[in-house]
Structures are given as structure tokens and as C-alpha cells.
Design a protein around this motif. Structure first.
Motif, short mmCIF file in Angstrom:
data_model
loop_
_atom_site.label_atom_id
_atom_site.label_comp_id
_atom_site.label_asym_id
_atom_site.label_seq_id
_atom_site.Cartn_x
_atom_site.Cartn_y
_atom_site.Cartn_z
N THR A 74 -24.01 -11.01 -48.66
CA THR A 74 -25.30 -9.88 -48.85
C THR A 74 -25.54 -9.89 -50.24
O THR A 74 -26.84 -10.14 -50.40
CB THR A 74 -25.49 -8.71 -48.24
OG1 THR A 74 -25.20 -8.08 -46.48
CG2 THR A 74 -27.11 -7.98 -48.41
N ILE A 79 -27.86 -20.45 -52.50
CA ILE A 79 -28.25 -20.05 -51.44
C ILE A 79 -27.19 -21.60 -50.70
O ILE A 79 -27.69 -21.22 -49.62
CB ILE A 79 -30.17 -20.36 -51.64
CG1 ILE A 79 -30.49 -19.06 -52.14
CG2 ILE A 79 -29.76 -20.58 -49.73
CD1 ILE A 79 -30.72 -18.06 -51.25
N ALA A 130 -31.44 -15.00 -54.02
CA ALA A 130 -32.85 -14.52 -53.72
C ALA A 130 -34.24 -14.29 -54.51
O ALA A 130 -35.06 -14.07 -55.20
CB ALA A 130 -33.52 -14.11 -52.26
N TYR A 139 -24.50 -19.97 -50.08
CA TYR A 139 -24.58 -18.56 -49.01
C TYR A 139 -24.40 -19.36 -47.51
O TYR A 139 -23.94 -18.85 -46.41
CB TYR A 139 -25.34 -18.17 -49.25
CG TYR A 139 -26.23 -16.67 -48.16
CD1 TYR A 139 -25.56 -15.79 -47.94
CD2 TYR A 139 -27.31 -17.14 -47.32
CE1 TYR A 139 -26.43 -14.69 -47.03
CE2 TYR A 139 -27.65 -16.09 -46.49
CZ TYR A 139 -26.94 -14.89 -46.15
OH TYR A 139 -27.11 -13.80 -45.41
N ASN A 140 -25.69 -20.56 -47.86
CA ASN A 140 -25.94 -21.53 -46.37
C ASN A 140 -24.41 -22.09 -45.66
O ASN A 140 -24.10 -22.14 -44.51
CB ASN A 140 -26.32 -21.68 -46.24
CG ASN A 140 -28.12 -20.92 -46.39
OD1 ASN A 140 -28.76 -20.66 -46.04
ND2 ASN A 140 -29.13 -21.36 -47.06
N SER A 172 -26.29 -13.73 -50.97
CA SER A 172 -27.85 -13.85 -50.43
C SER A 172 -28.74 -13.86 -51.66
O SER A 172 -29.89 -14.02 -52.02
CB SER A 172 -28.27 -13.30 -49.13
OG SER A 172 -29.73 -13.59 -49.06
N THR A 173 -28.79 -12.18 -51.93
CA THR A 173 -29.55 -11.35 -53.26
C THR A 173 -29.58 -12.23 -54.42
O THR A 173 -30.97 -12.19 -54.90
CB THR A 173 -28.68 -9.64 -53.30
OG1 THR A 173 -29.33 -9.19 -51.90
CG2 THR A 173 -30.36 -9.11 -54.20
#
Length: 138
Positions: free
Chosen positions: A57, A118, A64, A121-122, A60-61
Motif C-alpha cells: 500500500t 507503479i 500515486a 507495485y504492479n 502504491s501511495t
């Protein structure tokens, strides 16, 4: 205004640098964790899922929000540029373009941080899915 002008780049790039360091740290930690993971050590699917998704998380944060940190730096840089031009009470297109170009570097840095964050993360989420499927298939 001089204080803001002096410390804007240091602040924005410092925050983005810290975010980049944390993103890299989490990515490497997760990769090393997944490599040494033994599925037999877990008695329940939810326990392994919790262990597998730890800190994702945060990654991802970072991905983003990095563009927004850069955008904030850009907006403040543009405000400083227009304020200085207003104080001079003359229109110098060269000064305007230079100020805007320098302000945009913060957004570019935020985007440059967001893209690999990102992507990492993916990629890590895909690894989580694979490991969860392997656990269920046992």
C-alpha cells in the motif's frame, strides 16, 4: 517570498527523493522476501496474503502521489514567477518562459518517480497473485 523561492526546489526534490528511496527499499525488501518465502510456513491463506502484501500500500501511495508533489512544486514555482514579474512591473517573455520552464521540472521529477513505482507495485502484485495461487494449489 524569498524564503519560499530559496527552499522550494530543495523541499520538493527532498520529498521526492525520500519517496524514491522508500519505494526502492520496499521493492527490494519485497523481492528478497518473496525469494526466500516458504509456503509451508503458513497455516492459513489469509496469513500468507497478509505477509505477501505487507508495505505494498505504501508503494502504491508513493506512485500515486509523487506526481502531485511535483505538481505542487510546479504551481508554487509558477506563483513565484508571476509574483516576481508583478514586482518588476514589466513584461519580459524570456523571464516568464524561463520561470515556467524551471517550475515544470518538479512535475517531471514527480512523474519520473511515479512510473517506476507503479510498475514495481504492479509487478509485485502479480507475484503476490502467483504465490497465493501456488499456496491454494498445495
Amino acid at each position: 517570498m524569498e524564503l519560499l523561492k530559496t527552499y522550494l526546489d530543495i523541499s520538493v526534490f527532498g520529498i521526492l527523493g525520500l519517496m524514491g528511496f522508500i519505494a526502492l527499499w520496499i521493492t527490494l525488501e519485497r523481492l528478497f522476501f518473496y525469494r526466500q518465502l516458504s509456503l509451508a510456513d503458513y497455516s492459513h491463506a489469509e496469513h500468507i496474503n497478509i505477509a505477501l502484501t505487507k508495505n505494498l500500500t505504501t508503494l502504491s501511495t508513493i506512485g500515486a502521489n509523487a506526481p502531485y508533489i511535483g505538481l505542487l512544486g510546479t504551481v508554487i514555482g509558477i506563483l513565484i514567477t508571476f509574483y516576481e514579474l508583478g514586482q518588476q512591473q514589466s513584461i519580459d517573455t524570456g523571464a516568464i518562459m524561463t520561470g515556467l520552464a524551471l517550475a515544470l521540472k518538479a512535475t517531471a521529477a514527480g512523474i519520473a518517480l511515479a512510473i517506476p513505482s507503479i510498475m514495481a507495485y504492479n509487478g509485485l502484485l502479480r507475484k503476490v497473485d502467483v504465490l497465493n495461487a501456488q499456496y491454494r494449489a498445495q
